[in-house]
Design a protein around this motif. Structure first.
Motif, PDB file in Angstrom:
ATOM      1  N   ILE A   1       0.859  -1.191   0.000  1.00 34.28           N
ATOM      2  CA  ILE A   1       0.000   0.000   0.000  1.00 34.28           C
ATOM      3  C   ILE A   1       0.888   1.233   0.000  1.00 34.28           C
ATOM      4  CG2 ILE A   1      -1.941  -1.143   1.131  1.00 34.28           C
ATOM      5  CD1 ILE A   1      -1.126   0.327   3.744  1.00 34.28           C
ATOM      6  N   GLU A   2       0.320   2.339  -0.452  1.00 36.24           N
ATOM      7  CA  GLU A   2       1.040   3.606  -0.451  1.00 36.24           C
ATOM      8  C   GLU A   2       0.809   4.307   0.879  1.00 36.24           C
ATOM      9  OE1 GLU A   2       0.887   6.290  -3.833  1.00 36.24           O
ATOM     10  OE2 GLU A   2       0.054   4.642  -5.023  1.00 36.24           O
ATOM     11  N   THR A   3       1.888   4.723   1.510  1.00 39.86           N
ATOM     12  CA  THR A   3       1.781   5.488   2.747  1.00 39.86           C
ATOM     13  C   THR A   3       2.408   6.862   2.525  1.00 39.86           C
ATOM     14  OG1 THR A   3       3.900   4.726   3.632  1.00 39.86           O
ATOM     15  CG2 THR A   3       1.954   3.384   4.143  1.00 39.86           C
ATOM     16  N   TYR A   4       1.966   7.824   3.286  1.00 36.89           N
ATOM     17  CA  TYR A   4       2.458   9.196   3.163  1.00 36.89           C
ATOM     18  C   TYR A   4       3.964   9.274   3.360  1.00 36.89           C
ATOM     19  CZ  TYR A   4       2.934  14.208   3.879  1.00 36.89           C
ATOM     20  OH  TYR A   4       3.322  15.511   3.775  1.00 36.89           O
TER      21      TYR A   4
ATOM     22  N   HIS B   1      -3.688  -6.636   4.142  1.00 39.83           N
ATOM     23  CA  HIS B   1      -4.613  -7.687   3.735  1.00 39.83           C
ATOM     24  C   HIS B   1      -5.982  -7.146   3.338  1.00 39.83           C
ATOM     25  CE1 HIS B   1      -1.531  -9.643   6.215  1.00 39.83           C
ATOM     26  NE2 HIS B   1      -1.668 -10.615   5.340  1.00 39.83           N
ATOM     27  N   VAL B   2      -6.374  -6.028   3.924  1.00 37.27           N
ATOM     28  CA  VAL B   2      -7.613  -5.333   3.551  1.00 37.27           C
ATOM     29  C   VAL B   2      -7.196  -3.915   3.179  1.00 37.27           C
ATOM     30  CG1 VAL B   2      -9.905  -4.589   4.293  1.00 37.27           C
ATOM     31  CG2 VAL B   2      -8.960  -6.760   5.149  1.00 37.27           C
ATOM     32  N   VAL B   3      -7.587  -3.475   1.978  1.00 36.97           N
ATOM     33  CA  VAL B   3      -7.077  -2.210   1.455  1.00 36.97           C
ATOM     34  C   VAL B   3      -8.199  -1.395   0.815  1.00 36.97           C
ATOM     35  CG1 VAL B   3      -5.470  -1.170  -0.215  1.00 36.97           C
ATOM     36  CG2 VAL B   3      -4.854  -3.310   0.936  1.00 36.97           C
TER      37      VAL B   3
ATOM     38  N   LEU C   1      -5.661   3.308   2.772  1.00 39.46           N
ATOM     39  CA  LEU C   1      -6.091   2.806   4.070  1.00 39.46           C
ATOM     40  C   LEU C   1      -5.853   1.297   4.052  1.00 39.46           C
ATOM     41  CD1 LEU C   1      -7.577   3.068   6.804  1.00 39.46           C
ATOM     42  CD2 LEU C   1      -9.725   2.821   5.541  1.00 39.46           C
ATOM     43  N   GLY C   2      -5.073   0.793   5.007  1.00 41.35           N
ATOM     44  CA  GLY C   2      -4.758  -0.631   5.010  1.00 41.35           C
ATOM     45  C   GLY C   2      -4.937  -1.265   6.371  1.00 41.35           C
ATOM     46  N   PHE C   3      -5.225  -2.554   6.348  1.00 39.59           N
ATOM     47  CA  PHE C   3      -5.352  -3.338   7.572  1.00 39.59           C
ATOM     48  C   PHE C   3      -4.473  -4.568   7.416  1.00 39.59           C
ATOM     49  CE2 PHE C   3      -9.125  -0.827   7.193  1.00 39.59           C
ATOM     50  CZ  PHE C   3      -9.377  -0.405   8.484  1.00 39.59           C
ATOM     51  N   VAL C   4      -3.532  -4.712   8.333  1.00 34.01           N
ATOM     52  CA  VAL C   4      -2.583  -5.822   8.309  1.00 34.01           C
ATOM     53  C   VAL C   4      -3.017  -6.842   9.351  1.00 34.01           C
ATOM     54  CG1 VAL C   4      -0.177  -6.494   8.645  1.00 34.01           C
ATOM     55  CG2 VAL C   4      -0.724  -4.270   7.599  1.00 34.01           C
ATOM     56  N   GLN C   5      -3.187  -8.091   8.918  1.00 33.26           N
ATOM     57  CA  GLN C   5      -3.600  -9.132   9.856  1.00 33.26           C
ATOM     58  C   GLN C   5      -2.372  -9.728  10.533  1.00 33.26           C
ATOM     59  OE1 GLN C   5      -6.149 -12.212   8.214  1.00 33.26           O
ATOM     60  NE2 GLN C   5      -7.340 -12.131  10.095  1.00 33.26           N
ATOM     61  N   GLY C   6      -2.372  -9.653  11.857  1.00 28.72           N
ATOM     62  CA  GLY C   6      -1.240 -10.139  12.633  1.00 28.72           C
ATOM     63  C   GLY C   6      -1.300 -11.636  12.871  1.00 28.72           C
TER      64      GLY C   6
ATOM     65  N   LYS D   1      -3.484   0.632   9.366  1.00 30.14           N
ATOM     66  CA  LYS D   1      -2.396   1.503   8.923  1.00 30.14           C
ATOM     67  C   LYS D   1      -3.071   2.734   8.337  1.00 30.14           C
ATOM     68  CE  LYS D   1       0.943  -1.524   9.627  1.00 30.14           C
ATOM     69  NZ  LYS D   1       2.147  -1.310  10.387  1.00 30.14           N
ATOM     70  N   VAL D   2      -3.015   3.831   9.082  1.00 29.94           N
ATOM     71  CA  VAL D   2      -3.782   5.013   8.699  1.00 29.94           C
ATOM     72  C   VAL D   2      -2.901   6.248   8.639  1.00 29.94           C
ATOM     73  CG1 VAL D   2      -5.917   4.091   9.686  1.00 29.94           C
ATOM     74  CG2 VAL D   2      -4.464   5.529  11.086  1.00 29.94           C
TER      75      VAL D   2
END
Length: 157
Positions: A40-43, A51-53, A77-82, A90-91
């Motif tokens: 994902i692209e982050t600032y 995993h969810v984007v 906006l991303g969500f990483v599953q641990g 990840k915001v």
């Protein structure tokens, strides 16, 4: 200056998370689900696989459908599953704060409850009370060989 924040959540069901994002105003077609994380692209150009984007381009094209902190999204906006199964959001701090993630968590809890009730074929009603969503289910319980109806789930956010 903006940067990417890691916000630990208790969310662990991708379907409930997807439904919660939709409840927050994000189009279902904009939500990407991946078994293996994708970049994902982050600032701040961190190397992050999620995993969810939801891509920043969707937010920038749909400003009339969802409110974010600034008028422009600089990050996906991303969500990483641990390893424990729960997601870390990840915001970009300039667009999504703890209040936004908490509201998403409330919608997640509602959607998760609905999934469980649907799986168990339990009927429920949804309403809004004092501006908050409410779910109520009546579940038959056996008590001394007779069925007793009890209102055992009353979920308020």
């Amino acid at each position: 200056m903006s940067h990417t924040l890691d916000m630990k959540t208790t969310m662990n069901d991708p379907e409930a998370l997807t439904r919660a994002l939709v409840a927050m105003g994000i189009s279902r077609s904009a939500i990407e689900l991946h078994k293996q994380g994708v970049p994902i692209e982050t600032y701040d150009n961190k190397k992050v696989n999620a995993h969810v984007v939801v891509r920043k381009d969707w937010f920038n094209k749909n400003k009339d459908k969802i409110t974010i902190g600034h008028n422009y999204a600089y990050s996906d906006l991303g969500f990483v599953q641990g390893a424990d199964g729960s997601y870390v959001a990840k915001v970009d701090e300039s667009n999504f704060d703890q209040t936004w993630v908490n509201k998403l968590g409330t919608h997640y809890n509602i959607e998760k409850a609905k999934i469980v009730l649907d799986e168990k074929k339990i009927k429920y009603t949804e309403s809004v009370e004092s501006g908050l969503p409410v779910i109520r289910a009546t579940i038959p319980l056996k008590k001394q060989n007779r069925i007793v109806n009890r209102n055992i789930i009353s979920f308020k956010s």
